[in-house]
Design a protein around this motif. Structure first.
Motif, PDB file in Angstrom:
ATOM      1  N   ILE A   1       0.810  -0.980   0.126  1.00  0.00           N
ATOM      2  CA  ILE A   1      -0.127  -0.035  -0.027  1.00  0.00           C
ATOM      3  C   ILE A   1       0.887   1.249   0.143  1.00  0.00           C
ATOM      4  O   ILE A   1       1.760   1.442   0.882  1.00  0.00           O
ATOM      5  N   ARG A   2       0.592   2.401  -0.980  1.00  0.00           N
ATOM      6  CA  ARG A   2       1.436   3.396  -0.917  1.00  0.00           C
ATOM      7  C   ARG A   2       1.386   4.431  -0.086  1.00  0.00           C
ATOM      8  O   ARG A   2       0.117   4.249   0.477  1.00  0.00           O
ATOM      9  N   ARG A   3       2.630   5.073   0.243  1.00  0.00           N
ATOM     10  CA  ARG A   3       2.313   6.205   0.941  1.00  0.00           C
ATOM     11  C   ARG A   3       1.357   7.002   0.533  1.00  0.00           C
ATOM     12  O   ARG A   3       1.236   7.299  -0.716  1.00  0.00           O
ATOM     13  N   GLY A   4       0.436   7.895   1.480  1.00  0.00           N
ATOM     14  CA  GLY A   4      -0.692   8.655   0.918  1.00  0.00           C
ATOM     15  C   GLY A   4      -1.699   7.963   0.414  1.00  0.00           C
ATOM     16  O   GLY A   4      -2.850   8.446  -0.325  1.00  0.00           O
ATOM     17  N   THR A   5      -2.098   6.751   0.960  1.00  0.00           N
ATOM     18  CA  THR A   5      -3.199   5.920   0.689  1.00  0.00           C
ATOM     19  C   THR A   5      -4.208   5.763   1.938  1.00  0.00           C
ATOM     20  O   THR A   5      -3.367   5.517   2.976  1.00  0.00           O
ATOM     21  N   VAL A   6      -5.311   5.695   1.874  1.00  0.00           N
ATOM     22  CA  VAL A   6      -6.442   5.399   3.032  1.00  0.00           C
ATOM     23  C   VAL A   6      -6.795   4.004   2.751  1.00  0.00           C
ATOM     24  O   VAL A   6      -7.369   4.081   1.624  1.00  0.00           O
ATOM     25  N   LEU A   7      -6.625   3.274   3.550  1.00  0.00           N
ATOM     26  CA  LEU A   7      -7.229   1.754   3.450  1.00  0.00           C
ATOM     27  C   LEU A   7      -8.279   1.807   4.465  1.00  0.00           C
ATOM     28  O   LEU A   7      -8.159   1.869   5.706  1.00  0.00           O
ATOM     29  N   ARG A   8      -9.635   1.804   3.991  1.00  0.00           N
ATOM     30  CA  ARG A   8     -10.703   1.442   4.855  1.00  0.00           C
ATOM     31  C   ARG A   8     -11.279   0.170   5.089  1.00  0.00           C
ATOM     32  O   ARG A   8     -11.290  -0.683   4.085  1.00  0.00           O
ATOM     33  N   LEU A   9     -11.332  -0.319   6.325  1.00  0.00           N
ATOM     34  CA  LEU A   9     -11.682  -1.594   6.584  1.00  0.00           C
ATOM     35  C   LEU A   9     -13.037  -1.495   7.238  1.00  0.00           C
ATOM     36  O   LEU A   9     -13.442  -0.783   8.178  1.00  0.00           O
ATOM     37  N   THR A  10     -13.956  -2.305   6.670  1.00  0.00           N
ATOM     38  CA  THR A  10     -15.456  -2.142   6.933  1.00  0.00           C
ATOM     39  C   THR A  10     -15.887  -3.644   7.573  1.00  0.00           C
ATOM     40  O   THR A  10     -15.853  -4.589   6.580  1.00  0.00           O
ATOM     41  N   ALA A  11     -16.253  -3.775   8.660  1.00  0.00           N
ATOM     42  CA  ALA A  11     -16.783  -4.810   9.143  1.00  0.00           C
ATOM     43  C   ALA A  11     -17.997  -5.231   8.493  1.00  0.00           C
ATOM     44  O   ALA A  11     -18.987  -4.629   8.443  1.00  0.00           O
ATOM     45  N   GLN A  12     -18.217  -6.593   7.917  1.00  0.00           N
ATOM     46  CA  GLN A  12     -19.486  -6.866   7.230  1.00  0.00           C
ATOM     47  C   GLN A  12     -20.547  -7.743   8.120  1.00  0.00           C
ATOM     48  O   GLN A  12     -21.558  -7.905   7.824  1.00  0.00           O
ATOM     49  N   ALA A  13     -20.110  -7.878   9.144  1.00  0.00           N
ATOM     50  CA  ALA A  13     -20.866  -8.477  10.392  1.00  0.00           C
ATOM     51  C   ALA A  13     -20.307  -8.496  11.768  1.00  0.00           C
ATOM     52  O   ALA A  13     -19.291  -8.022  11.955  1.00  0.00           O
ATOM     53  N   ALA A  14     -21.295  -8.749  12.690  1.00  0.00           N
ATOM     54  CA  ALA A  14     -20.946  -8.369  14.281  1.00  0.00           C
ATOM     55  C   ALA A  14     -19.519  -9.457  14.368  1.00  0.00           C
ATOM     56  O   ALA A  14     -19.174 -10.367  13.763  1.00  0.00           O
ATOM     57  N   ASP A  15     -18.725  -8.903  15.484  1.00  0.00           N
ATOM     58  CA  ASP A  15     -17.646  -9.789  15.988  1.00  0.00           C
ATOM     59  C   ASP A  15     -16.637 -10.043  14.963  1.00  0.00           C
ATOM     60  O   ASP A  15     -16.218 -11.101  14.926  1.00  0.00           O
ATOM     61  N   ALA A  16     -16.303  -9.106  14.089  1.00  0.00           N
ATOM     62  CA  ALA A  16     -15.351  -9.069  13.314  1.00  0.00           C
ATOM     63  C   ALA A  16     -14.074  -9.032  13.934  1.00  0.00           C
ATOM     64  O   ALA A  16     -14.077  -8.633  14.963  1.00  0.00           O
ATOM     65  N   ASN A  17     -12.909  -9.755  13.239  1.00  0.00           N
ATOM     66  CA  ASN A  17     -11.593  -9.429  13.740  1.00  0.00           C
ATOM     67  C   ASN A  17     -10.583  -9.556  12.295  1.00  0.00           C
ATOM     68  O   ASN A  17     -10.711 -10.164  11.698  1.00  0.00           O
ATOM     69  N   LEU A  18      -9.813  -8.579  12.415  1.00  0.00           N
ATOM     70  CA  LEU A  18      -8.692  -8.407  11.468  1.00  0.00           C
ATOM     71  C   LEU A  18      -7.547  -8.328  11.777  1.00  0.00           C
ATOM     72  O   LEU A  18      -6.830  -7.198  12.440  1.00  0.00           O
TER      73      LEU A  18
END
Ligand SMILES: [Zn+2]
Lengths: 271, 236
Positions: A40-57
């Motif tokens: 992932i390049r410098r100057g990038t935003v990576l959005r993480l969106t949980a698709q259900a409850a009790d997510a873990n990444l």
């Protein structure tokens, strides 16, 4: 105490630092239990969106051009006097630089000290479902997932340090006994990471090692990349503590020291 | 510095009792002094007991363990915390490896709490934590690098910076409050206090006797430690 937020999914999405009309550079759905990696390049935003409850990444970060430089959990926690990560915090490398900043977090707490589940634990807790029995519904562990992705970039067990567990909350009582906070993340919760260095990102969406669930059903995570606005002088991560101001200074020095041609070729290389 | 140090937090409670060791120094097979701020590296065989003595008190001892027969397997704070359900180390704590195996067990402890969240100090993190001008100061990570590049045992087995994960800080109190705030605290160790482990596998032990001068972990004055080893046969 439940940390369940009262915000709706739409209200959570509105907390994004990305304007609603800005299109993602790309999107990718990481199914629950599966693993993923990319530069992932410098100057990038990576959005993480949980698709259900009790997510873990589970996530690990390496300097993409010098992978000996990697995320350092102790340096991250002690510099910011915190045992967890949320908006305003940054992820430090072992070289005193900032790999990425947590610019949005609708969960309020991301675990930074418990590490990942392993195959033995998954088997003990959920039973055994291998590919022969379940095809891609097989049960995967966090450790396997991280090591598979790390292996693709020449990294191995020696590089598997303590990771961040986004969307999971583990606190401690006054004797140090760990407390698993159920009902923490829900569908629609977002964490946004702004990358301050060109970073190799290693992810696994397998269950958190302390998740007491007896059914293997980890949530999928939507990954969305956006071009970030430049880091402002009053940026929430830069100003949250004076340590982070120096962390940004170290990171900016690193890039200032690179000849323009090298910066350019680094931006061209890789996937 | 705006380091939030607290000497006796209201919430400070021991998670394990104190216990003295039945072993006496006269029967130790090895006894060495590690000077203030210096590294140390050695072997402890399975079954042997290894004691670290805080000779003058208030000293942080940054310690890493490797499986001597499989160097890719090493101490893992995440496994240790996760498997025990407990943030702090004390009597009875099992120290887990990156392969989820028990490497050692704390068999005696006259201090009461040891940290495994805070890791080692380093020139680079010192610039962030204190000031840019602190970079030339002596640090634990530089100690680890010194050991890995110059100690005969390290040269023999071949370890490098990739092998340096997060360590234990013996005698160091880093309380985490229920709201997740993390402090560097002082005042639980004292002259002559010690911690002892029994090795559950053949170990390589790598120590930095912390030279940190900027926070209360060493009482702003790093001091020597003593390292003792006993054969398994001396156990009661
Ligand atoms: Zn140190």
């Amino acid at each position: 105490m439940s940390s369940r937020s009262s915000l709706t999914t739409a209200e959570k999405a509105a907390l994004s630092i990305i304007p609603a009309n800005q299109n993602p550079l790309w999107e990718d759905l990481l199914p629950g239990g599966f693993h993923w990696s990319a530069r992932i390049r410098r100057g990038t935003v990576l959005r993480l969106t949980a698709q259900a409850a009790d997510a873990n990444l589970a996530a690990l970060f390496f300097n993409a051009e010098e992978k000996l430089e990697r995320y350092n959990a102790p340096d991250t926690l002690k510099a910011q006097h915190t045992a967890f990560l949320t908006r305003g915090h940054v992820c430090y490398s072992d070289m005193g630089r900032i790999l990425c900043s947590v610019v949005t977090d609708t969960t309020g707490w991301n675990d930074a000290f418990c590490g990942v589940s392993d195959a033995e634990q998954i088997k003990t807790q959920y039973g055994l479902r291998d590919f022969g029995a379940a095809r891609n519904g097989m049960y995967r562990s966090g450790r396997e997932g991280l090591l598979i992705e790390m292996g693709k970039w020449g990294l191995g067990k020696r590089d598997l340090v303590t990771n961040v567990n986004f969307f999971s909350k583990v606190s401690a009582d006054d004797t140090g006994k760990l407390i698993w906070n159920a009902d923490h993340a829900q569908a629609g919760d977002i964490v946004e990471l702004r990358f301050e260095m060109d970073t190799l990102v290693i992810l696994s969406a397998a269950p958190h090692p302390l998740d007491p669930a007896t059914t293997y059903d980890p949530a999928a995570i939507l990954l969305s990349a956006f071009a970030a606005a430049p880091v402002a002088a009053n940026d929430v991560c830069r100003t949250s503590c004076e340590q982070n101001g120096r962390g940004f200074q170290n990171t900016e020095r690193y890039f200032a020291a690179m000849p323009a041609s090298s910066l350019h070729s680094s931006n061209q290389a890789g996937a | 510095m705006e380091i939030k140090s607290i000497t006796s937090p209201a919430s400070f409670k021991l998670s394990a009792p104190l216990k003295e060791s039945p072993l006496t120094e006269a029967t130790a097979i090895n006894s060495e002094i590690c000077a203030a701020g210096e590294p140390w590296m050695g072997r402890v065989a399975k079954g042997q007991t290894f004691r670290i003595v805080d000779l003058e008190g208030n000293q942080a001892v940054d310690t890493l363990f490797f499986n001597a027969n499989n160097l890719e397997e090493r101490y893992s704070p995440a496994h240790t915390v996760q498997k025990s359900g407990q943030l702090y180390l004390g009597l009875g704590s099992k120290l887990y490896s990156s392969n989820a195996q028990v490497m050692a067990t704390i068999s005696a402890d006259t201090c009461g709490r040891h940290d495994t969240l805070g890791g080692a100090c380093a020139s680079e993190s010192n610039t962030v934590r204190y000031a840019m001008e602190k970079r030339p100061m002596h640090s634990c990570r530089d100690n680890f690098m010194t050991a890995l590049t110059t100690f005969p045992l390290a040269e023999e087995i071949g370890l490098d910076v990739r092998d340096i994960g997060a360590n234990i800080n013996f005698f160091m109190n880093v309380p985490v409050l229920p709201d997740g705030e993390l402090y560097f605290a002082d005042g639980i160790s004292g002259a002559g206090k010690y911690v002892e482990i029994v090795a559950e596998m053949d170990l390589i032990v790598l120590i930095s006797n912390c030279p940190q001068l900027n926070n209360p972990c060493n009482g702003y004055n790093p001091t020597p430690i003593k390292l003792l080893t006993w054969e398994a046969t001396n156990h009661a």
